[in-house]
Design an enzyme around this catalytic site. Structure first.
Site, short mmCIF file in Angstrom:
data_model
loop_
_atom_site.label_atom_id
_atom_site.label_comp_id
_atom_site.label_asym_id
_atom_site.label_seq_id
_atom_site.Cartn_x
_atom_site.Cartn_y
_atom_site.Cartn_z
N CYS A 117 0.81 -1.23 0.00
CA CYS A 117 0.00 0.00 0.00
C CYS A 117 0.84 1.27 0.00
CB CYS A 117 -0.93 0.02 1.21
SG CYS A 117 -2.26 -1.16 1.06
N1 COA Z 1 -20.45 -8.96 7.58
C1 COA Z 1 -20.99 -9.03 8.81
N2 COA Z 1 -20.26 -9.22 9.93
C2 COA Z 1 -18.93 -9.34 9.78
C3 COA Z 1 -18.29 -9.28 8.53
C4 COA Z 1 -19.12 -9.10 7.40
N3 COA Z 1 -18.60 -9.02 6.16
N4 COA Z 1 -16.98 -9.45 8.69
C5 COA Z 1 -16.75 -9.60 10.00
N5 COA Z 1 -17.94 -9.55 10.67
C6 COA Z 1 -18.16 -9.68 12.13
C7 COA Z 1 -17.03 -10.45 12.80
O1 COA Z 1 -17.30 -11.84 12.74
C8 COA Z 1 -17.09 -9.91 14.19
O2 COA Z 1 -18.13 -10.56 14.91
P1 COA Z 1 -17.96 -10.91 16.48
O3 COA Z 1 -17.79 -9.59 17.16
O4 COA Z 1 -19.23 -11.62 16.78
O5 COA Z 1 -16.73 -11.76 16.55
C9 COA Z 1 -17.49 -8.46 14.02
O6 COA Z 1 -18.12 -8.40 12.74
C10 COA Z 1 -16.32 -7.51 14.07
O7 COA Z 1 -15.29 -7.97 13.18
P2 COA Z 1 -13.90 -7.28 13.08
O8 COA Z 1 -13.07 -7.98 12.04
O9 COA Z 1 -13.30 -7.13 14.43
O10 COA Z 1 -14.35 -5.85 12.49
P3 COA Z 1 -13.63 -4.46 12.53
O11 COA Z 1 -14.51 -3.52 13.22
O12 COA Z 1 -12.21 -4.54 12.97
O13 COA Z 1 -13.62 -4.07 10.97
C11 COA Z 1 -12.04 -3.97 9.14
C12 COA Z 1 -12.91 -4.86 10.04
C13 COA Z 1 -11.20 -4.85 8.25
C14 COA Z 1 -12.95 -3.07 8.30
C15 COA Z 1 -11.12 -3.06 10.02
O14 COA Z 1 -10.52 -3.82 11.02
C16 COA Z 1 -10.06 -2.33 9.23
O15 COA Z 1 -10.33 -1.64 8.26
N6 COA Z 1 -8.80 -2.43 9.70
C17 COA Z 1 -7.68 -1.74 9.06
C18 COA Z 1 -7.28 -2.54 7.89
C19 COA Z 1 -6.21 -1.90 7.07
O16 COA Z 1 -5.94 -0.73 7.12
N7 COA Z 1 -5.62 -2.72 6.27
C20 COA Z 1 -4.67 -2.28 5.35
C21 COA Z 1 -4.93 -3.12 4.16
S1 COA Z 1 -3.91 -2.67 2.88
#
Ligand code: COA
Length: 373
Positions: free
Chosen positions: A156
């Site tokens: 990235c």
């Molecule tokens: N639809 C519905 N629920 C979902 C889901 C989906 N597509 N994906 C995950 N969930 C659920 C999970 O199972 C979890 O449930 P639980 O609390 O019962 O265990 C809950 O939602 C929260 O999941 P989590 O992965 O902790 O979500 P989050 O709030 O951290 O958001 C991201 C996920 C990826 C959007 C976020 O963490 C993020 O953007 N992080 C930074 C990533 C980044 O910058 N990456 C660089 C890449 S180049």
């Protein structure tokens, strides 16, 4: 020191989009198919059923509303779940080079440059379409550019790391005008079958012309006051796809051969790193975060960007301070911060100070401090 400017930017966006509603519908159809296929194992408690995705979750957790893709039909086919791209013969322009040429021509036109004016082409992206020859050399030929071309990958952060290489080449006198291009066909390495990340990425390509100020003729010039790069190893964002896969006798379609991440961990670890990095960079230049008129940040997550800015300047984080393109484009890897700059800088006045900053796998962080001339 030679004064260096960004004198043109370009953006290619694919013609096809996928809304969250379309994405979730196909993902949930895939989940039903998988759960039906493994119904016996699930009933016997030998396998966990797959859970459905939801539009509400995606928008709340990330801020993404849609993404552009090179091929929508393959991604949305629940029996496939990745793009369908036609192979091209060796004597045809490759797909990655094609989108790079589109974005580059726009940047060159803005900067008033022709192929002969460019003496360095850097193709900086998260993935290259092939092992070799370098994509940049093919792009160089297609544009009629001179000098040299090379590829580089810092995931990235590829764009900001590429801009620093361009600035350094110009300051060292080995180039006068360098084209930095970020063709990101992220749909090729995205894991569309994984609920935790299936919504994250989109495709796009950006291009930036970096040149000596004394050769620049563009009426939209941004002086590069400084660049700063940092890396720190982490497995929190990883993809094991690579040329050794065959030798290791591993499955080329295994889960670890596409994008995977620990999203929460990335969020927690990268936010403080990015804020501290920007602050330190500004300090190196005897500047402060409050002096900055606009931050064009990496586009992975809305709340992540808001937190970075809050740490830096406090107060309410408005799109005027840190514009968002993530809602329309999703995460386009290295292209994201450059898209934000490309789309959201025209309203700023002479003297305005800005920071382009990317962060991501590596971990890697790159910042470019610019001032409107
Ligand atoms: N639809 C519905 N629920 C979902 C889901 C989906 N597509 N994906 C995950 N969930 C659920 C999970 O199972 C979890 O449930 P639980 O609390 O019962 O265990 C809950 O939602 C929260 O999941 P989590 O992965 O902790 O979500 P989050 O709030 O951290 O958001 C991201 C996920 C990826 C959007 C976020 O963490 C993020 O953007 N992080 C930074 C990533 C980044 O910058 N990456 C660089 C890449 S180049």
């Amino acid at each position: 020191m030679t004064k260096v400017v960004i004198s043109g930017t370009g953006l290619f966006k694919p013609s096809q989009t996928i809304t969250n509603a379309e994405l979730v519908e196909s993902f949930n159809a895939y989940v039903e198919l998988q759960n039906a296929k493994f119904a016996d194992q699930i009933a016997a408690g030998e396998r966990e059923p797959l859970a459905p995705s939801s539009v509400e979750f995606i928008e709340r957790a990330s801020g993404i509303k849609q993404r552009y893709v090179m091929d929508k039909s393959g991604v949305l086919d629940p029996h496939r779940m990745f793009p369908r791209l036609a192979p091209r013969a060796d004597d045809e322009l490759s797909l990655m080079a094609e989108i790079a040429v589109h974005a580059s021509r726009q940047a060159m036109e803005q900067a008033g440059k022709q192929g002969k004016d460019i003496d360095g082409v850097i193709c900086a992206a998260s993935n290259m379409q092939r092992g070799y020859p370098a994509m940049a050399v093919e792009i160089q030929q297609a544009l009629g550019a001179g000098g040299y071309g090379f590829d580089m990958n810092v995931a990235c952060s590829s764009a900001t790391f590429g801009i620093e290489q361009a600035v350094n080449a110009i300051r060292a006198g080995t180039a006068r005008c360098v084209l930095v291009i970020n063709p990101e066909i992220t749909s090729g390495h995205q894991e569309w079958r994984d609920r935790d990340c299936h919504f994250i990425f989109g495709d796009a390509c950006t291009a930036v012309i970096v040149e000596r100020a004394d050769t620049a003729t563009s009426n939209d010039q941004w002086e590069v006051l400084g660049t700063k790069l940092a890396t720190q190893f982490s497995n929190a964002i990883r993809n094991n796809f690579g040329y050794m896969n065959r030798c290791e006798d591993t499955d080329p379609n295994a889960r670890d051969k596409t994008f995977r991440q620990e999203g929460r961990k990335v969020f927690k670890e990268v936010v403080p790193m990015a804020a501290a990095h920007i602050e330190a960079h500004l300090k190196d230049l005897s500047l402060q975060p409050v002096d900055v008129r606009r931050f064009w940040l990496h586009q992975a997550n809305l709340s992540m960007n808001q937190l970075v800015i809050k740490k830096l300047v406090g107060g309410e984080v408005t799109p005027d301070i840190a514009p968002l393109i993530l809602d329309e484009f999703a995460n386009t890897s290295s292209a994201g911060s450059v898209i934000a700059f490309h789309v959201h800088h025209g309203d700023l006045n002479r003297g305005a100070l800005g920071v382009i900053c990317s962060f991501g796998a590596g971990y890697s962080i790159g910042s470019v401090v610019v001032r409107k001339l």
